[in-house]
Scaffold this motif. Sequence first.
Motif, PDB file in Angstrom:
ATOM      1  N   VAL A  29      50.960  21.473 -66.664  1.00  0.00           N
ATOM      2  CA  VAL A  29      50.265  21.192 -67.923  1.00  0.00           C
ATOM      3  C   VAL A  29      50.118  22.520 -68.659  1.00  0.00           C
ATOM      4  O   VAL A  29      49.568  23.475 -68.111  1.00  0.00           O
ATOM      5  CB  VAL A  29      48.865  20.591 -67.638  1.00  0.00           C
ATOM      6  CG1 VAL A  29      48.126  20.311 -68.947  1.00  0.00           C
ATOM      7  CG2 VAL A  29      48.991  19.357 -66.792  1.00  0.00           C
ATOM      8  N   ARG A  30      50.601  22.613 -69.838  1.00  0.00           N
ATOM      9  CA  ARG A  30      50.526  23.872 -70.585  1.00  0.00           C
ATOM     10  C   ARG A  30      49.120  24.051 -71.159  1.00  0.00           C
ATOM     11  O   ARG A  30      48.622  23.179 -71.861  1.00  0.00           O
ATOM     12  CB  ARG A  30      51.548  23.883 -71.717  1.00  0.00           C
ATOM     13  CG  ARG A  30      52.950  23.923 -71.192  1.00  0.00           C
ATOM     14  CD  ARG A  30      53.931  24.336 -72.281  1.00  0.00           C
ATOM     15  NE  ARG A  30      55.268  24.411 -71.731  1.00  0.00           N
ATOM     16  CZ  ARG A  30      55.742  25.461 -71.060  1.00  0.00           C
ATOM     17  NH1 ARG A  30      54.986  26.532 -70.882  1.00  0.00           N
ATOM     18  NH2 ARG A  30      56.960  25.464 -70.566  1.00  0.00           N
ATOM     19  N   THR A  31      48.515  25.173 -70.796  1.00  0.00           N
ATOM     20  CA  THR A  31      47.157  25.434 -71.300  1.00  0.00           C
ATOM     21  C   THR A  31      47.267  26.170 -72.632  1.00  0.00           C
ATOM     22  O   THR A  31      48.005  27.168 -72.708  1.00  0.00           O
ATOM     23  CB  THR A  31      46.399  26.332 -70.299  1.00  0.00           C
ATOM     24  OG1 THR A  31      46.647  25.836 -68.992  1.00  0.00           O
ATOM     25  CG2 THR A  31      44.927  26.368 -70.593  1.00  0.00           C
ATOM     26  N   PRO A  32      46.545  25.735 -73.643  1.00  0.00           N
ATOM     27  CA  PRO A  32      46.594  26.457 -74.917  1.00  0.00           C
ATOM     28  C   PRO A  32      46.086  27.890 -74.736  1.00  0.00           C
ATOM     29  O   PRO A  32      45.168  28.127 -73.952  1.00  0.00           O
ATOM     30  CB  PRO A  32      45.651  25.658 -75.820  1.00  0.00           C
ATOM     31  CG  PRO A  32      45.492  24.341 -75.160  1.00  0.00           C
ATOM     32  CD  PRO A  32      45.719  24.535 -73.707  1.00  0.00           C
ATOM     33  N   ALA A  33      46.690  28.812 -75.467  1.00  0.00           N
ATOM     34  CA  ALA A  33      46.342  30.228 -75.334  1.00  0.00           C
ATOM     35  C   ALA A  33      44.857  30.454 -75.579  1.00  0.00           C
ATOM     36  O   ALA A  33      44.204  31.270 -74.911  1.00  0.00           O
ATOM     37  CB  ALA A  33      47.171  31.052 -76.309  1.00  0.00           C
ATOM     38  N   VAL A  35      42.313  28.557 -74.941  1.00  0.00           N
ATOM     39  CA  VAL A  35      41.487  28.218 -73.765  1.00  0.00           C
ATOM     40  C   VAL A  35      41.548  29.356 -72.740  1.00  0.00           C
ATOM     41  O   VAL A  35      40.536  29.793 -72.189  1.00  0.00           O
ATOM     42  CB  VAL A  35      41.970  26.887 -73.137  1.00  0.00           C
ATOM     43  CG1 VAL A  35      41.241  26.617 -71.832  1.00  0.00           C
ATOM     44  CG2 VAL A  35      41.800  25.754 -74.117  1.00  0.00           C
ATOM     45  N   THR A  36      42.762  29.854 -72.540  1.00  0.00           N
ATOM     46  CA  THR A  36      42.913  30.956 -71.578  1.00  0.00           C
ATOM     47  C   THR A  36      42.106  32.169 -72.019  1.00  0.00           C
ATOM     48  O   THR A  36      41.403  32.803 -71.222  1.00  0.00           O
ATOM     49  CB  THR A  36      44.401  31.349 -71.470  1.00  0.00           C
ATOM     50  OG1 THR A  36      45.156  30.180 -71.277  1.00  0.00           O
ATOM     51  CG2 THR A  36      44.624  32.309 -70.323  1.00  0.00           C
ATOM     52  N   ILE A  39      38.419  31.624 -71.478  1.00  0.00           N
ATOM     53  CA  ILE A  39      38.067  31.732 -70.046  1.00  0.00           C
ATOM     54  C   ILE A  39      38.003  33.204 -69.619  1.00  0.00           C
ATOM     55  O   ILE A  39      37.054  33.655 -69.005  1.00  0.00           O
ATOM     56  CB  ILE A  39      39.094  30.971 -69.177  1.00  0.00           C
ATOM     57  CG1 ILE A  39      38.923  29.473 -69.392  1.00  0.00           C
ATOM     58  CG2 ILE A  39      38.911  31.314 -67.705  1.00  0.00           C
ATOM     59  CD1 ILE A  39      39.976  28.625 -68.723  1.00  0.00           C
ATOM     60  N   TRP A  40      39.002  33.990 -70.025  1.00  0.00           N
ATOM     61  CA  TRP A  40      39.028  35.397 -69.637  1.00  0.00           C
ATOM     62  C   TRP A  40      37.866  36.158 -70.260  1.00  0.00           C
ATOM     63  O   TRP A  40      37.250  36.993 -69.596  1.00  0.00           O
ATOM     64  CB  TRP A  40      40.360  36.042 -70.049  1.00  0.00           C
ATOM     65  CG  TRP A  40      41.430  35.769 -69.046  1.00  0.00           C
ATOM     66  CD1 TRP A  40      42.465  34.899 -69.190  1.00  0.00           C
ATOM     67  CD2 TRP A  40      41.540  36.321 -67.753  1.00  0.00           C
ATOM     68  NE1 TRP A  40      43.227  34.870 -68.058  1.00  0.00           N
ATOM     69  CE2 TRP A  40      42.680  35.741 -67.140  1.00  0.00           C
ATOM     70  CE3 TRP A  40      40.795  37.238 -67.015  1.00  0.00           C
ATOM     71  CZ2 TRP A  40      43.092  36.049 -65.855  1.00  0.00           C
ATOM     72  CZ3 TRP A  40      41.208  37.547 -65.744  1.00  0.00           C
ATOM     73  CH2 TRP A  40      42.340  36.953 -65.170  1.00  0.00           C
TER      74      TRP A  40
END
Length: 514
Positions: A29-33, A35-36, A39-40
């Motif tokens: 599942v490709r996570t949208p940038a 969201v990443t 999270i970081w």
Amino acid sequence: MFRKLPGDEARNLVSTTPDTAVVFRPAVVRTPALVTIVIWLSRLVAGLVRLVWRHPIAVTSPAVPGVIWTLYGWPLALVLVGLVLLAGLSWASLNRASFLRIIGWRLLAFWRRVWIYRRHWQPVMIVSGLGRHLRGRDYLPRLVRVECDGWADRVTVRMLNGQAVKDWTDRAEHLAHGFGSRACRVSVARAGRLVLTFPRCDPLAVPLPAVPIPDVASVGPVEIGACEDGRPLRLKVHGTHVLIAGATGAGKGSYLWGTIRGLLPAMHAGLVEVWALDPKRMELSFGRALFGDRYAADPADCAELLEAAVAVMQERADRFGGLQRSHTPTTADPFVLVLVDEVAFLTAYQSDKGLKLRITAALATLTTQGRAVGVGVMAALQDPRKEVMNIRNLFPDKIALRLDESEQVDMVLGDGARDRGALADHISPVPALGAGVGYVRLETSPDPVRVRAAYVSDDDIRAMVAEYAQLVDAAPVTGCTTAPDSIPVMGSRARSAPVLGVASATREGVRANG
Ligand SMILES: Nc1ncnc2c1ncn2[C@@H]1O[C@H](COP(=O)(O)OP(=O)(O)OP(=O)(O)O)[C@@H](O)[C@H]1O
């Protein structure tokens, strides 16, 4: 805790045997940038908050000058840093202890956490087998806290679920070398948490001079040396029995003489009587004038003296029965400490079976029933095997000095003591480095403590004899007020013998000659 490896584990998952027609591919599942990134960022903020919360001083120290530099320019920041350094230096020179307690050790702990433990944590855990690398993930025990004091780092660790304390004690050596220390001791803080102690220096590496004779008469714990963490070693003798095991030249004499030395004022006050059994005639004979009639060297005399102690014990038990359950030393009922040097001469190497049985029975009776009525035994021996000393488990407190074999450590200190860091078989045989060094395991604590007894030299013993022999001899004799006939006196032979046993020879000289 686990850490994801960067990289391409997913690609490994799709590989199958080359000639297989079916290839399994995981659903990706490709996570949208965005969201990443969120999270970081949230992880970064949480990490910063945690850093400030856990290490306020270490974070504030560079942060405040940085802010001032940005807002008001570097000269002000420099002046501020200079003032703070000056204040710190003045504080450290005026009251070093409080400076170290409040600032120094915390800064050191922060530094060592980052530079030593955090940096080497992952490789040491994986190589030692305490962490696991499974399917691209590292499962590592958590480094919770690092605390420093004058001699050691204490590292609190949360074990991985399913690990046992033994997994860690078995790898104490890996941990010690992995983090650049000479030893690692493992103790349990609470369920799932351990404290690893890594010594940074060895305050016991040099011999300690004899502890001064106390000013006040006390039967309480006797100061006889120092513990590894710098605290005085106070050995409890009243209300317990102590077994000291060590190879020849390990320094057992320091423990016996250190105890006598600390009890001298109480002996003079009539609160303590030391009864000395010296089958080798090489150790306690050196100061036998201190013991008066309560000294025996011949096995038959030793048996008699021990039976006399049993008689005192039983007489007290009869009197105390139903009235009191513990003993308070008084001049009428002083604490009787039975010192036995090289007890194996009496229990194992004794050719006269009758005597051997009498001595073993008397020792067993004293060690099982004596402490409540104020009769204690302190015994020293070289070989701790059960066939040599079958009543060793009757001694609640034990001290292991230098031993020849690793298995002997657990024989003396109890199962698992060596795994917990009591490396008595690694103590140096060089007297200046290792004599008097040992591990103490008390009834109340399963963790062995590394200690060194102060060295009571021949001159110290001579001085003790010169100052106290007459005074102690003049002190009241046990139970005189209540049962004058209950204590057999150990023969006039002892009284008429020369005071220091072997003319002017030194204890060391006697040993070398003998
Ligand atoms: N606490 C100490 N600190 C430094 N050196 C010590 C200490 N105790 C003993 N020594 C040195 O080690 C030598 C041996 O000590 P000691 O006689 O007490 O050993 P031991 O264990 O009683 O030996 P043995 O069983 O052969 O009688 C002493 O002569 C002294 O030089």
